[in-house]
Each structure stands twice: as C-alpha cells, then as structure tokens.
Scaffold this active site. Structure first.
Site, PDB file in Angstrom:
ATOM      1  N   CYS A  86      31.942   2.076   1.401  1.00 23.70           N
ATOM      2  CA  CYS A  86      30.881   1.980   2.407  1.00 23.70           C
ATOM      3  C   CYS A  86      31.506   1.637   3.769  1.00 23.70           C
ATOM      4  O   CYS A  86      32.280   2.410   4.295  1.00 23.70           O
ATOM      5  CB  CYS A  86      29.813   0.981   1.972  1.00 23.70           C
ATOM      6  N   HIS A 189      27.761   3.763  -2.411  1.00 25.04           N
ATOM      7  CA  HIS A 189      28.058   2.528  -3.142  1.00 25.04           C
ATOM      8  C   HIS A 189      28.251   2.847  -4.626  1.00 25.04           C
ATOM      9  O   HIS A 189      27.264   2.998  -5.353  1.00 25.04           O
ATOM     10  CB  HIS A 189      26.896   1.533  -3.003  1.00 25.04           C
ATOM     11  N   GLU A 191      29.117   0.849  -6.936  1.00 19.78           N
ATOM     12  CA  GLU A 191      28.609  -0.282  -7.719  1.00 19.78           C
ATOM     13  C   GLU A 191      27.090  -0.275  -7.831  1.00 19.78           C
ATOM     14  O   GLU A 191      26.517  -0.996  -8.655  1.00 19.78           O
ATOM     15  CB  GLU A 191      29.108  -1.607  -7.121  1.00 19.78           C
TER      16      GLU A 191
END
Length: 217
Positions: A86, A189, A191
């Site tokens: 990011c 992202h 995650e």
C-alpha cells in the site's frame, strides 16, 4: 531441516504491522520480527515495508528513525528481497505529490500522483477490484479466474511498464503491483484480501526464499 528465514517488518509507526505479521503466520514458518533496529534489519533475510497514511509523514518517520540509509544498504547493496505494501509500495518510488512534493526511497523509477478517474468515480478507491496481469511473472503465476484484491488509496503510481506486474481499471488503467530486481510492491492490501491476498504473500515468500537460497549458495 533448513533454518527458518528471518523476516523484518519495518516499524516506523505508519503501518498495520500486526495485521501483516498475522497474515505471514498463515503462509509460512518464518522468524518474523517487527523492528526499527538497524542491526536486526541488516541481519534479516526478507524485508516488509508496510504503510498506512500520508507519504510525507512516512518519509519523515523513516528519516527521523534513521532508517533510510539502513534500508538503502539492505535493499540496494545487500539485495535483500523486499516488499512494499500500500503506502509502502508508493514509498519505493522517486517522488510523490501527496500534500507536498516529497522525495521517496527511489528504488524504482516513477512518481506517485493523485487519482483522477474518469466517470466521476469516487476517490479514495476503496473496495475490491480485479488485477489485470501484465507479462508473466512468478509472483502472480497462481492466479487463474479469480483476481480480486482489496484496495484503499487516493494516489497511484506511474512508472515504466517494464516494472509493472499488474494493473487495475478504475476509470482508467492504474498500477496495482510492481517489481524491479529484488523489490516488489503491492498497492492492494494482501492482508485484507482474504484467500487471494494470502496466496499473493505466499507467492512472494516462495520467490523471496528462492532468491535468498541463490544468494547463500
């Protein structure tokens, strides 16, 4: 049994470091440390540069903690496999116009600019979007029909196509992932991208592990 690889998640008070650490725990067995210690960073095998917030603030934090020369040595001289996520991906580039013109780490040639999507699409770009893969690269070889990832950002990277692994369409094509030598960047992202995000991290770590093995051979 081979020793576990040491992974340094850079802690400069601008990243969701615990979320990254938790995601890594799901994709492999590594010695993961969240750190701003130069000796730990230089002794690591793999570097993770997360980031949430504004580019100028992030570069100031890195400078204040004395991390820029340490990271330069680790990435440019020691060639450690590195991923920026990011804002961390944006920091890999030469310059950003966010808030004010700010110099980045300069590991990949390019510029970070505000998004101006066609069709009055909303900025920031928040939500799921599909990757448009560029010339084949091992990082995304696993992707078949499902290429959706989760994005949250108001700025995008412009760079030469030779560094682009994937793009996305949001009122125009923009850069989603990049690679130059030992440095990878993901604008989305991983995650927060559920199964595909974990697979992206897993693929990065497989590539990074092979690179570490070649360096140590």
């Amino acid at each position: 049994m081979a020793d576990k690889l040491n992974v340094a998640i850079i802690d400069y008070e601008m990243g969701n470091v615990k979320s990254i650490e938790n995601a890594i725990a799901h994709v492999g067995d590594f010695n993961v440390v969240i750190t701003a210690d130069s000796s730990v960073i230089l002794a690591s095998d793999i570097i993770i540069l997360p980031g949430v917030g504004a580019f100028p603030d992030a570069m100031k934090k890195l400078a204040d903690k004395g991390l820029i020369p340490v990271l330069d040595k680790a990435v440019k001289e020691l060639k450690k496999p590195t991923i920026g996520i990011c804002l961390g991906m944006q920091l890999l580039f030469d310059i950003s116009e966010e808030k004010e013109i700010t110099k980045g780490l300069g590991w990949i040639p390019g510029k970070v600019s505000y998004m101006h999507p066609a069709g009055n699409l909303r900025v920031p770009h928040i939500g799921w979007n599909s990757l448009i893969l560029q010339p084949a690269d091992v990082i995304f070889d696993y992707l078949q029909t499902d290429k959706d990832f989760y994005f949250v950002h108001s700025l995008h990277v412009s760079c030469e196509d030779q560094y682009v692994l994937a793009k996305f369409d949001y009122g125009g094509l923009m850069t989603a992932a990049v690679r130059k030598d030992n440095v990878v960047g993901m604008q989305f992202h991983p995650e927060k991208s559920q199964k595909n995000g974990l697979l992206a991290l897993s693929s990065f770590f497989k590539w990074a592990s092979l690179m570490v093995g070649q360096q140590n051979a």
